[in-house]
Design an enzyme around this catalytic site. Structure first.
Site, mmCIF file in Angstrom:
data_model
loop_
_atom_site.group_PDB
_atom_site.id
_atom_site.type_symbol
_atom_site.label_atom_id
_atom_site.label_comp_id
_atom_site.label_asym_id
_atom_site.label_seq_id
_atom_site.Cartn_x
_atom_site.Cartn_y
_atom_site.Cartn_z
ATOM 1 N N HIS A 163 10.446 -9.828 10.016
ATOM 2 C CA HIS A 163 9.808 -9.495 8.726
ATOM 3 C C HIS A 163 10.300 -8.148 8.198
ATOM 4 O O HIS A 163 9.593 -7.484 7.455
ATOM 5 C CB HIS A 163 8.280 -9.478 8.841
ATOM 6 C CG HIS A 163 7.726 -10.631 9.618
ATOM 7 N ND1 HIS A 163 7.432 -11.844 9.030
ATOM 8 C CD2 HIS A 163 7.449 -10.770 10.935
ATOM 9 C CE1 HIS A 163 6.984 -12.677 9.960
ATOM 10 N NE2 HIS A 163 6.986 -12.055 11.127
ATOM 11 N N SER A 284 30.367 6.034 -7.997
ATOM 12 C CA SER A 284 29.716 5.771 -9.276
ATOM 13 C C SER A 284 30.364 6.662 -10.318
ATOM 14 O O SER A 284 30.766 7.785 -10.026
ATOM 15 C CB SER A 284 28.228 6.089 -9.156
ATOM 16 O OG SER A 284 27.706 6.405 -10.434
ATOM 17 N N LYS A 290 27.323 9.131 -4.935
ATOM 18 C CA LYS A 290 27.256 7.741 -4.499
ATOM 19 C C LYS A 290 28.487 7.263 -3.728
ATOM 20 O O LYS A 290 29.609 7.597 -4.055
ATOM 21 C CB LYS A 290 27.072 6.809 -5.713
ATOM 22 C CG LYS A 290 25.720 6.924 -6.386
ATOM 23 C CD LYS A 290 24.562 6.557 -5.483
ATOM 24 C CE LYS A 290 24.326 5.063 -5.435
ATOM 25 N NZ LYS A 290 23.781 4.528 -6.678
ATOM 26 N N GLU A 297 28.524 -6.182 -1.062
ATOM 27 C CA GLU A 297 27.758 -6.650 -2.227
ATOM 28 C C GLU A 297 28.490 -7.786 -2.935
ATOM 29 O O GLU A 297 27.890 -8.786 -3.333
ATOM 30 C CB GLU A 297 27.522 -5.497 -3.204
ATOM 31 C CG GLU A 297 26.460 -4.517 -2.735
ATOM 32 C CD GLU A 297 26.301 -3.341 -3.683
ATOM 33 O OE1 GLU A 297 26.252 -3.560 -4.908
ATOM 34 O OE2 GLU A 297 26.253 -2.204 -3.200
#
Ligand code: ARG
Length: 466
Positions: A163, A284, A290, A297
């Site tokens: 979980h 970024s 970043k 992704e």
């Protein structure tokens, strides 16, 4: 690509009284994408021609001309000089026309006892067979990278989650080998699907077979097929083998996507479990701090398009009456894109996993924070004679006390712990350590470092020698 062609040059123009419109020509043509099958088309044609000659349907001279012409065409294609024409519809007619231009009548005899229907089915199977072999290689590289990392990290402890909540401490190597196990099953599925891909449709001709005394087994043997498709209608019409491949590809991407999701989480500052090499990340344009895990992704995103291709192919097949229908021309782009996506993804992942830098300190810290050894305490009490349910209850109270004190279970004193069960003795603290917890799970499939090491060895031995 040219579309200049006399209507009478079309292979089937004899039956028609007016040329097809330019739009229809473009709409029905497949050469823009099926030229990718060219070398397999030539391979299939040469095997067919060899068989025609062997059963006396083609002279030795014609066969030699065809072989010579095809060698030149192959050279033209490989060097990028071949002139593809939309007006010639597809890869098969483009090559046949060029062959006839080069060698005359022998080129026109090649299509004896054959149709584009069995020709294209053969080409796709040849292409897919080679593609499956490529994918198996790339998949083996990903498995190898996971195994290499796992062997370095049998003793590295991380929190295992259920979980997405800290559950029990596990070996990081164990976690990685879970993916190696998934990919090993994917490889089994590829091997299995390949058997059904590796059958020869040629000889089915348009749909009913041929009136010539052809030798299909000979062609199968020449092309390395394990057998022939034994029903001519089935041979030219079904694409279940392509769907099976796309299904297996979908499972590979599903596994890749789960791994991606974890890598993305692990890369965040909240986890900090791994660092991915810079060459697999991007920055970024606005936030200078970043470092984004773009490759995982994108892999997660690309999984969707492979699933889409599976749905597309299933839907392509479902309404088709026997035998061949032009619908089947739509099988190629999804298949090609599936193969390209899976191959690129696996190749990137093999390198990325190899270069991944695990961060054992951060993993250990996280494992210490979530009462990950509570089950071990319960097991300890059970071993001292308490029924498991009662042990569970006693430990739940101990965890609550630790939460209130804002400390770990291992930070509670012996006296504190005794208050929850008189069975607690001085040996309890060993049980509450992360190492103690891991080492205790020392059975086949468990997370004890010794077991993980054995698991890695088995996984390595199971890699295909490709
Ligand atoms: N380009 C076609 C395909 O990809 C080849 C077979 C065409 N056959 C036909 N009868 N029109 O399926």
């Amino acid at each position: 690509m040219s579309n200049a062609l006399n209507q009478k040059d079309k292979a089937w123009s004899g039956r028609f009284s007016e040329p097809v419109s330019e739009l229809v020509q473009r709409y029905t043509a497949s050469v823009t994408f099926d030229q990718r099958l060219a070398l397999f088309d030539i391979q299939g044609s040469l095997a067919h021609a060899g068989m025609l000659a062997s059963v006396g349907l083609l002279s030795a001279k014609d066969l030699a001309d065809i072989q010579k012409g095809m060698a030149q065409i192959q050279q033209e294609i490989e060097s990028g000089q071949f002139q593809w024409s939309i007006a010639l519809e597809d890869v098969h007619l483009n090559i046949e026309k060029r062959l006839t231009d080069l060698i005359g009548d022998a080129g026109k005899r090649l299509h004896t006892a054959r149709s584009r229907n069995d020709q294209v089915a053969t080409d796709i199977r040849l292409w897919l067979r080679a593609t499956i072999d490529e994918i198996r290689k790339a998949l083996a590289q990903v498995r190898l990278a996971l195994i290499n990392q796992a062997e370095q990290h049998t003793q590295t402890i991380m929190p295992g989650f259920t979980h997405l909540q800290v559950a029990q401490p596990i070996s990081f190597g164990h976690h990685l080998l879970a993916y190696a196990a998934m990919f090993a099953r994917d490889d089994e599925r590829l091997v299995d699907a390949r058997k059904r891909v590796n059958r020869l449709p040629l000889g089915a001709a348009a749909l009913a077979g041929s009136s010539f005394p052809i030798d299909r087994e000979m062609v199968a043997k020449t092309l390395g097929f394990e057998g022939v498709c034994e029903n001519s209608l089935d041979a030219v019409s079904d694409r279940d083998f392509a769907i099976e491949f796309t299904h297996t590809a979908s499972l590979i991407m599903m596994h890749i996507s789960r791994l991606s999701e974890e890598l993305i989480l692990w890369m965040t500052s909240r986890y900090g479990f791994v660092v991915l090499p810079d060459r697999f990340c991007t920055g970024s344009s606005i936030m200078p701090q970043k470092k984004n895990p773009d490759v995982p992704e994108l892999a997660r995103g690309k999984t969707g398009r492979v699933y889409g291709h599976l749905m597309g192919l299933l839907t392509l097949m479902k309404g088709q009456p026997l035998a061949y229908n032009k619908d089947n021309q739509e099988d190629k782009e999804p298949l090609f894109d599936t193969a390209d996506t899976v191959l690129d993804t696996l190749r990137a992942f093999a390198e990325m996993i190899e270069g991944m830098q695990p961060q054992p300190k951060a993993m250990r810290q996280a494992a210490l924070e979530g009462y990950a050894t509570a089950t071990d305490l319960a097991d300890y009490l059970v071993k001292k004679g308490l029924p498991f349910r009662d042990a569970h209850e006693a430990v739940a109270h101990a965890v609550r006390a630790a939460v209130e004190k804002k400390c770990g279970l291992e930070d509670l004193s012996l006296e504190d712990l005794k208050a929850f069960s008189p069975l607690v003795e001085a040996d309890v603290h060993q049980v509450l350590t992360l190492e103690g917890s891991l080492n205790a799970r020392n059975h086949l499939g468990g997370t004890a470092p010794e077991q993980v090491k054995a698991q890695a060895q088995k996984a390595r031995a199971a890699l295909p020698k490709l």
